[in-house]
Design an enzyme around this catalytic site. Sequence first.
Site, short mmCIF file in Angstrom:
data_model
loop_
_atom_site.label_atom_id
_atom_site.label_comp_id
_atom_site.label_asym_id
_atom_site.label_seq_id
_atom_site.Cartn_x
_atom_site.Cartn_y
_atom_site.Cartn_z
N ARG A 25 -2.91 2.69 -1.05
CA ARG A 25 -3.03 4.00 -1.46
C ARG A 25 -2.45 3.82 -2.92
O ARG A 25 -1.98 2.86 -3.45
CB ARG A 25 -1.81 4.55 -0.51
CG ARG A 25 -2.02 4.35 0.86
CD ARG A 25 -3.18 5.55 1.25
NE ARG A 25 -3.38 5.41 2.87
CZ ARG A 25 -4.67 5.52 3.32
NH1 ARG A 25 -5.71 5.73 2.56
NH2 ARG A 25 -4.69 5.37 4.85
N THR A 26 -2.30 5.23 -3.34
CA THR A 26 -1.38 5.23 -4.63
C THR A 26 0.00 4.41 -4.66
O THR A 26 0.70 4.80 -3.88
CB THR A 26 -1.16 6.62 -4.97
OG1 THR A 26 -2.19 7.58 -4.98
CG2 THR A 26 -1.03 6.71 -6.60
N GLN A 27 0.13 3.36 -5.51
CA GLN A 27 1.13 2.74 -5.53
C GLN A 27 2.39 3.12 -6.71
O GLN A 27 3.46 2.76 -6.82
CB GLN A 27 0.99 1.16 -5.41
CG GLN A 27 0.40 1.01 -4.17
CD GLN A 27 0.33 -0.71 -3.98
OE1 GLN A 27 1.15 -1.50 -4.65
NE2 GLN A 27 -0.35 -0.90 -3.03
#
Lengths: 251, 280
Positions: free
Chosen positions: B57-59
């Site tokens: 996912r977006t980190q």
Amino acid sequence: MADNFLSKVRHELRYASRTFLLGVRKGVFTKSNVDAMEAVKQGGATVGCKSKEYVVLATLKRAASELSSSQQKIFRADDGIGVAISGLTADGTAAIRALRQDCTSHSFTFQSQVEVCRLAGRIADKWQVVCSQRSGSRPSGVGLLIAGRDMRGCHLYQVCPSGNLYDHVAAAIGARSQASKTYLEKFQVQMDNFSLQDLILLALRALKEATSEPLTKETCTVAVVGVEIPFRVLNEDELSSPLAKLTTDTQ
Amino acid sequence: MIPTRVSHNPIIGPGVVPFGVDPAYDAQYKLNQAPRSHVASHGQGKPFTVEPGPHQRTQYPYVTGTTVLGCKYKDGVMIACDTLCCYGSTKRYKSVERIKKVNSSTIISFTGELSDFHYIVSLLEELDTTDYCEDDGSELAPWEIHSYLCRVMYNRRNKFDPLWNSLVVAGVKHGRTFLGTVGMIGQHYEDSHLAAGFGNHMARPLFREKHTDDMSEEDARKLMEDCLRACLMRDKTMMNKFQIAKVTAGGLEISEPFQVPMNWGYEKFKDPTKHAVGAW
């Protein structure tokens, strides 16, 4: 399909074809919409009326036999919303379930009570689109009176099995409800400023028109909701004084 | 008409698209396997699942907005922020309107990822379109929008796919003035003044000192500009181009961009290493 898209389609349906009554019989177990409307007319009478501040629902209840209790006909859907049914009770409870789910899901997401008109509109849409226009499902054999309050005041809606939705100041559905309606029509204007007690009495008097038997604690249920008060069904103590007034009427 | 995505599905909660509803969304998450987690007995609304592979996912947020400030005043509520979105620490997009009108009584603004905010705006537009289509004159109140956003943010966090924003929601309806905030993991509160992002550290002390709920619009605006200046002087991802939006019972208004007066001519700025021995 998207909620959005559906709601637009429904919106058009509401005006184009919501009042279609299907006369086509779809199978052994299905009823036509006309039959469903007929089922509502045969249920015990249910009356609703509202003033600026309050809405009152009153129903006749009948026990199937001396040995049984009578079936519940007024239900709470949410803090500020109650529903009275007339027709097939089993269909009614299914409708109540859907209404309660709608209320709960709305208050979970938005932490506020659903608008009464939206709630009534959704069940009406469902009955029109799902229950009366698809094979394999039959119209719901029950009529609803939805009483509620929200930020915009008090409301009384009637939902028919056909999907028709009416906004009322006073309404009566069920067996012999025409007599109740005629009675209520006389108070159409004054009703707006009635106190809660007056409104309860009016509902009971209208209900009285629909039955030949005397109204007692055992044969009627009354529920109230108002701008300031949450929905509740009156208990027997609270019913005794308006019922006493009702008997003095007839003497 | 092209169906839009069911983003606030009533079965599995807002902000998440159930598997099977939107092919584009499914493809995005490459959900080829059948869902492994619980499916309700009626078979509807298969849940969003974490697939077996090492999907990430977006980190980190990429294009970000910084500080948003909000405060109530006598007639309503106002929020303020700059018009900059940074790519890392690069001042990349300098004319972004970071305050959005949600409906006739509500505005929101954000810190954090710009694209996630766009997604949130699209969710809110769906809600507003539904209100419009119903055509019964009712609209969601600011506190309902706030509550909805809490659910969305918390729901996404629970899918391990958070929306990288802090949001500020402001509005006036039914005589009630509302100002609330939601964080990226769903933490939320209301207050009479608040800040999202770096402004929490820079501006809120000033608010605590000077803010009252019954201050006039001029006073509130002046305080707001003081707070913006306090943030601007210390925050490298902020620029001197601001917008203030206000909501009153009469309606809402998002101002044209403006500047606050700045001063870098302080004595100690002239020879910065003079009082910091060892610095260069």
